[in-house]
Scaffold this active site. Structure first.
Site, PDB file in Angstrom:
ATOM      1  N   CYS A 124     -12.332  -0.232  -3.919  1.00 55.71           N
ATOM      2  CA  CYS A 124     -12.305  -0.579  -2.498  1.00 55.71           C
ATOM      3  C   CYS A 124     -13.135   0.362  -1.628  1.00 55.71           C
ATOM      4  CB  CYS A 124     -10.860  -0.609  -2.003  1.00 55.71           C
ATOM      5  SG  CYS A 124      -9.772  -1.604  -3.039  1.00 55.71           S
ATOM      6  N   HIS A 277     -10.827  -0.406   5.036  1.00 62.69           N
ATOM      7  CA  HIS A 277     -10.641  -1.324   3.922  1.00 62.69           C
ATOM      8  C   HIS A 277      -9.464  -2.233   4.231  1.00 62.69           C
ATOM      9  CE1 HIS A 277      -9.591  -3.073   0.167  1.00 62.69           C
ATOM     10  NE2 HIS A 277      -8.588  -2.245  -0.081  1.00 62.69           N
ATOM     11  N   ASN A 308      -7.269  -9.331   0.626  1.00 60.96           N
ATOM     12  CA  ASN A 308      -7.869  -8.068   0.188  1.00 60.96           C
ATOM     13  C   ASN A 308      -8.963  -8.383  -0.824  1.00 60.96           C
ATOM     14  OD1 ASN A 308      -8.486  -5.695  -1.195  1.00 60.96           O
ATOM     15  ND2 ASN A 308      -6.395  -4.932  -1.179  1.00 60.96           N
TER      16      ASN A 308
END
Length: 352
Positions: A124, A277, A308
């Site tokens: 990420c 993120h 996500n």
């Protein structure tokens, strides 16, 4: 005899983002479609994560397809073609093959050959890792235009019955073109890793090692405590220790964010846009409280309907803010990525 002196390419004062593009998975998956296998509810997912839907790609759509679509969007916005690109950097953890790299396949698809191309495995934080490297390449005179892509097809790694992370995940790609600038448009990166906490987020291919560590060595796979669980593993899927990750992010990332702002020679009052993120809306809200931005700071919240998307989440959130007019060209943005590794990276950038 005097040894010859090596010659360096002329350095340039700075680099900047010339464009940000994106492409999301073609299917919108609401919470109600995934709650059955995890014995949950739409309300529980919304309260825990802030997610109402997530974008997931068609089964036949590959991670390369996602990357190429985002790359073409970014190239068009920058007013250049693939032939102008000097380097291709692709951050991904969902390209199944160790080799050839996804970056070489993307470079070929967009007409960037023979540009050097390589993958980044930083989960990420990977997009921010890529921006850091692109900035260095441009400023050193090694490249003029660097294409940085964060791309994931997380749906290829989902266990529908897993309550730790799978219901969070979406598919997509974000891309940025980095080029030269007379004034810095990308500040120094603050980044790092903590491999001692690798078990906080991991693929089940390594699951047996973690379980053996928990139960004590040596533990063969056919040990009764493990046999049933091992038999249910058919392909690599993602797992996370949610409370551990949450505590690490909240206790560590505010300091990293402040260091990145300081490295840019700015104060928090100078930051117009915050793009973390897209891990979890609760994490974003906690970071906002702990970092102490201006009250009117614009915040990336693409997770609400994209999910996500790991390495793709920051450029996708940036693309949305610019496209929808919530952020504007010239705004000063702080972006910060954090995830499996554990790894993190943060830098201040001027939006294109």
């Amino acid at each position: 005899m005097t040894k010859p002196t090596l010659t360096l390419r002329p350095a340039v004062p700075g680099s900047k983002l010339l464009s940000v593009g994106g492409f999301r998975g073609e299917n919108v998956i609401p919470n109600d479609d995934i709650v059955g296998p995890i014995n949950s509810s739409d309300e529980w997912i919304r309260q825990r994560t802030g997610i109402s839907t997530r974008a997931r790609a068609h089964a036949e759509t590959t991670v390369k397809d996602l990357a190429v679509a985002a790359a073409n969007d970014a190239l068009e916005k920058a007013g250049i073609t693939g032939a102008d690109v000097d380097t291709v950097l692709v951050s991904t953890v969902t390209h199944f093959e160790q080799t050839p790299s996804l970056a070489t396949l993307v470079a070929d698809a967009i007409g960037a050959t023979p540009a050097p191309a390589f993958d980044i495995s930083a989960a990420c934080a990977g997009y921010c890792y890529g921006i850091a490297q692109a900035d260095s390449l441009v400023r050193a005179g090694t490249a003029q235009y660097v294409l940085v892509i964060g791309v994931e097809k997380m749906s290829d790694f989902i266990d529908p019955t897993d309550r730790s992370i799978s219901f969070l995940l979406g598919d997509g790609a974000g891309a940025a073109v980095v080029g030269p600038s007379q004034t810095p448009g990308i500040a120094p990166t603050v980044w790092g890793s903590d491999g001692a906490q690798a078990g906080a987020i991991y693929q089940t291919r390594s699951w047996l090692d973690y379980r053996r560590a928990e139960l004590g060595e040596p533990v063969p796979a056919d040990t009764p405590e493990l046999a049933e669980e091992v038999s249910q593993i058919t392909s690599p899927t993602l797992r996370q220790q949610g409370p551990t990750v949450f505590k690490w992010v909240i206790s560590t990332m505010p300091s990293i964010a402040r260091q990145a702002v300081e490295a840019a020679g700015l104060t928090l009052a100078d930051i117009d846009v915050f793009i973390p993120h897209q891990a979890n809306m609760r994490i974003t809200d906690q970071l906002l409280k702990l970092i102490d931005f201006r009250d009117d700071v614009v915040v990336g919240r693409d997770i609400a309907d994209t999910g996500n998307t790991s390495a793709a989440s920051i450029p996708l959130a940036t693309e949305r803010l610019l496209r929808e007019g919530q952020a504007h060209s010239g705004d000063i943005a702080l972006q910060i990525g954090f995830g499996a590794g554990l790894v993190y990276a943060s830098q201040v950038v001027v939006l294109p």
